[in-house]
Each structure stands twice: as C-alpha cells, then as structure tokens.
Design a protein around this motif. Structure first.
Motif, short mmCIF file in Angstrom:
data_model
loop_
_atom_site.label_atom_id
_atom_site.label_comp_id
_atom_site.label_asym_id
_atom_site.label_seq_id
_atom_site.Cartn_x
_atom_site.Cartn_y
_atom_site.Cartn_z
N ARG A 96 0.89 -1.17 0.00
CA ARG A 96 0.00 0.00 0.00
C ARG A 96 0.92 1.20 0.00
O ARG A 96 1.71 1.40 0.90
CB ARG A 96 -0.91 0.01 1.21
CG ARG A 96 -1.90 1.16 1.18
CD ARG A 96 -3.06 0.96 2.11
NE ARG A 96 -2.65 0.69 3.47
CZ ARG A 96 -2.74 1.56 4.46
NH1 ARG A 96 -3.22 2.76 4.26
NH2 ARG A 96 -2.36 1.24 5.66
N THR A 98 0.06 4.60 -0.33
CA THR A 98 -0.40 5.88 0.20
C THR A 98 -0.81 5.80 1.66
O THR A 98 -1.32 4.79 2.13
CB THR A 98 -1.59 6.42 -0.62
OG1 THR A 98 -2.61 5.44 -0.64
CG2 THR A 98 -1.16 6.75 -2.04
N GLU A 122 -2.42 4.73 -6.23
CA GLU A 122 -2.23 3.27 -6.07
C GLU A 122 -2.35 2.56 -7.41
O GLU A 122 -1.54 1.69 -7.74
CB GLU A 122 -3.25 2.69 -5.07
CG GLU A 122 -3.10 3.18 -3.66
CD GLU A 122 -1.95 2.56 -2.88
OE1 GLU A 122 -1.34 1.59 -3.34
OE2 GLU A 122 -1.67 3.09 -1.79
N TYR A 135 6.54 5.42 0.41
CA TYR A 135 5.14 5.78 0.54
C TYR A 135 4.91 7.27 0.38
O TYR A 135 5.80 8.09 0.54
CB TYR A 135 4.51 5.22 1.81
CG TYR A 135 4.76 5.96 3.09
CD1 TYR A 135 3.80 6.83 3.60
CD2 TYR A 135 5.93 5.77 3.81
CE1 TYR A 135 4.00 7.49 4.79
CE2 TYR A 135 6.13 6.43 5.01
CZ TYR A 135 5.18 7.29 5.49
OH TYR A 135 5.38 7.94 6.67
#
Length: 164
Positions: A96, A98, A122, A135
């Motif tokens: 993931r 974000t 994403e 990230y």
C-alpha cells in the motif's frame, strides 16, 4: 524464507511473513487503509485462531497478526483471501503506497477528495517499480501532520496543491 525477505528494508506481507521471536508476523495492508466491520471481525478471528490472539496496528495503518506458525499460515492466507485482504501473488511491495487520514473521503473540511487521489496513485503505481517501503502521504486538508517518513507529501496549498 527467501533471500528477498531477509534483506534489510523489505516489507512483510501475508504471503511473505517475517520470522520473529514468537513465530511469523503476517502483515495485512488494507486497501485505502479501510476495513469493513465484517473484515475487522474476520481479522480478529484469524488472529485468535491462527496467531497469538492480538492484532497490532502499524505506524502506516497496516495490521499485523503475530504468533502465526508454519502450520497455521495457510489458514491465515485462506481467511485473508476470503475477505479480500490477500495481496496479489506477484506483489513484492510496496503493498500500500499511500497514507491518508482515517477520515479520507468523508472529511467535510478536506479541500480535495483525498481517498480518490490516493486510489488513483495506487492504480498508477502498479505499473512502476518502487522500493518496498516507499510511501506517499496524501493530506486533503491538514488532518494528518507532516509525516517525517513519507517519501512524497501531497497537501493543499493556497488555491492549489503542494507536492514535496
């Protein structure tokens, strides 16, 4: 464990758990950082039946089931798959990309749709190669403060958006 999972900086997932002193650590990366009530209950049940009974929340809003054994790991994967939280088989991270506020998409004070922007990032990121712990913090209106570990920060600035 594979050589990839032994290198410094790698990010564990469900398919590639991390060995710890109390067994395997299975990290779950909920899309958008959001769980339904049914998913939350199923995760709690998986932790109870297949691990040490506890769920940890990470600094980046992921969840960890600790104390999973080699014997119970396949059952964890099966349970995560059944509730839509098992990462793609080929995924190596970032799982993931974000980080958003827990209120992303529903915050009336947000100056843009944080959840929609995070989802678009994403989708686009699936086509590029990024480091496992990379990230992006997406802040629609000051709900999350400057995140020191973020590689990229997106937030409102004046009448536009600042990227840093």
């Amino acid at each position: 464990m594979s050589a990839l999972s032994m290198r410094r900086g790698w990010c564990p997932g469900a398919r590639r758990p991390m060995e710890t002193g109390d067994g395997l650590l299975v990290r779950v990366h909920p899309p958008g950082g959001v769980l339904s009530a049914a998913q939350a209950c199923s995760l709690a049940d998986a932790a109870e039946v297949c691990g040490n009974g506890l769920l940890d929340v990470t600094a980046r809003g992921n969840l960890q089931i600790r104390g999973v054994s080699e014997t119970t790991h396949p059952a964890v994967l099966e349970r995560l798959s059944a509730i839509g939280l098992l990462e793609d088989e080929a995924a190596e991270g970032p799982y993931r990309l974000t980080l958003t506020s827990p209120l992303a998409g529903i915050d009336p004070g947000a100056r843009f749709d944080t959840a929609a922007l995070a989802e678009a990032i994403e989708r686009a990121a699936k086509h590029i190669s990024l480091p496992a712990k990379f990230y992006i913090a997406v802040d629609g209106g000051g709900a999350i403060r400057l995140e020191p570990g973020a590689d990229i920060w997106i937030a409102p600035a004046g009448d536009g958006v600042a990227v840093g």
